[in-house]
Design an enzyme around this catalytic site. Structure first.
Site, PDB file in Angstrom:
ATOM      1  N   GLY A   1      39.797   9.688  61.632  1.00 22.47           N
ATOM      2  CA  GLY A   1      39.117   8.900  60.610  1.00 22.47           C
ATOM      3  C   GLY A   1      37.778   8.370  61.092  1.00 22.47           C
ATOM      4  O   GLY A   1      37.447   7.209  60.878  1.00 22.47           O
ATOM      5  N   ALA A   2      36.977   9.255  61.705  1.00 27.89           N
ATOM      6  CA  ALA A   2      35.743   8.809  62.368  1.00 27.89           C
ATOM      7  C   ALA A   2      34.506   8.903  61.488  1.00 27.89           C
ATOM      8  O   ALA A   2      33.399   8.645  61.965  1.00 27.89           O
ATOM      9  CB  ALA A   2      35.523   9.631  63.639  1.00 27.89           C
ATOM     10  N   THR A   3      34.655   9.247  60.211  1.00 27.08           N
ATOM     11  CA  THR A   3      33.459   9.480  59.394  1.00 27.08           C
ATOM     12  C   THR A   3      32.961   8.243  58.661  1.00 27.08           C
ATOM     13  O   THR A   3      31.897   8.287  58.047  1.00 27.08           O
ATOM     14  CB  THR A   3      33.725  10.592  58.362  1.00 27.08           C
TER      15      THR A   3
ATOM     16  N   SER B   1      48.276  -2.916  61.100  1.00 27.97           N
ATOM     17  CA  SER B   1      47.783  -3.975  60.232  1.00 27.97           C
ATOM     18  C   SER B   1      48.706  -5.177  60.330  1.00 27.97           C
ATOM     19  O   SER B   1      49.904  -5.033  60.605  1.00 27.97           O
ATOM     20  CB  SER B   1      47.729  -3.494  58.780  1.00 27.97           C
TER      21      SER B   1
ATOM     22  N   TYR C   1      51.241   0.768  51.601  1.00 24.34           N
ATOM     23  CA  TYR C   1      50.417   0.646  52.806  1.00 24.34           C
ATOM     24  C   TYR C   1      51.115  -0.225  53.844  1.00 24.34           C
ATOM     25  O   TYR C   1      51.202   0.144  55.024  1.00 24.34           O
ATOM     26  CB  TYR C   1      49.065   0.046  52.410  1.00 24.34           C
TER      27      TYR C   1
END
Length: 270
Positions: A10-12, A143, A166
């Site tokens: 998820g590096a974008t 989280s 989530y």
């Protein structure tokens, strides 16, 4: 850092992009994962420009498809000679339409698939490379939002709501973190989870309709600490609330619940 190789999922965008820039500035090799080729290439170009001495490589995969997760892990094992760090950062948030239940490519509830099944499968597949590179560290971005998993309705086919999904998926990731730590004891590979910061300024937070209260840099610092701090070299199987070693949801410490989750997880990722 000059010889370290770290993979960030998820590096974008959001904290993943900020992690890429932070780690690249320290040198070494940074492996960037994303699901959109144009955005992935753009972040890679930005990272190279900001840190010319770093090596940056990219890996494309949609983590909502376990076949692509396995294929990406195969490419990493084939291409990389070692892997010192893995940051499982990619996330599916509560969603812009939180009452709409979405499914992964394999038909699993989307948040459970992206936030738990994908990082578990990726870590499992990369384990030979991680152990061969030991000491190595796995950091699971979880989280503070956690809710007990209902094992009679893991995929939330009843009373679906995106934030609930989530929170359950993030608890599953923490439970898996504890299981990994027990399995990998003595291997030189540590596995920890953390809540990096509260309501960071990300697309996911805004899409759900929440108001961000912190910048992504606030999440980068505790995440990088788990990856690099020498004082945490042997710390494993812990959940951190930012910089504080904290207690997760009670279900995370229930051996029976963790065993049920692992049996289900192994069946679904096979």
């Amino acid at each position: 850092m000059t010889t370290r190789t770290t993979l960030i999922t998820g590096a974008t965008q959001g904290m993943g992009r900020a992690l890429a820039l932070d780690l690249a500035a320290r040198g070494g090799t940074v492996l960037l994962h994303g699901r959109d080729r144009a955005r992935l290439d753009a972040v890679a170009e930005e990272t190279r420009a900001a840190a010319p001495d770093a090596t940056v490589r990219t890996y494309l995969a949609d983590l909502s498809d376990l076949d692509q997760v396995h294929a990406m892990a195969d490419r990493v094992r084939t291409t990389e000679t070692h892997l010192d760090g893995l940051i499982n950062n990619a996330v599916a948030g509560g969603g812009a339409e939180p009452l709409t239940r979405e499914l992964s490519r394999q038909g699993h509830e989307l948040r459970f698939a992206v936030n738990h099944l994908a990082p578990y499968a990726l870590t499992r597949d990369l384990l030979p490379l991680l152990t061969a590179s030991a000491p190595a560290r796995v950091v699971n971005v979880a989280s503070i939002g956690q809710e007990a998993i209902d094992f009679d309705d893991v995929m939330l086919e009843r009373d679906y709501e995106g934030l609930r999904a989530y929170c359950r998926s993030k608890l599953a990731l923490i439970m898996a973190t504890f299981e990994w730590a027990a399995e990998l004891g003595g291997s030189g590979v540590t596995v920890n989870a953390l809540h990096p910061a509260h309501l960071m300024d990300t697309d996911g937070v805004r899409a759900y309709g929440l108001t961000p209260v912190t910048g992504v840099d606030e999440g980068v610092r505790p995440t990088v600490r788990l990856l690099l701090d020498p004082e945490l070299a042997t710390t494993t199987g812990r959940y951190f609330d930012r910089f504080t070693d904290a207690r997760a949801h009670d279900q995370a410490y229930d051996p029976g619940a963790r065993e049920r989750l692992m049996k289900l997880t192994h069946r679904l990722i096979a």
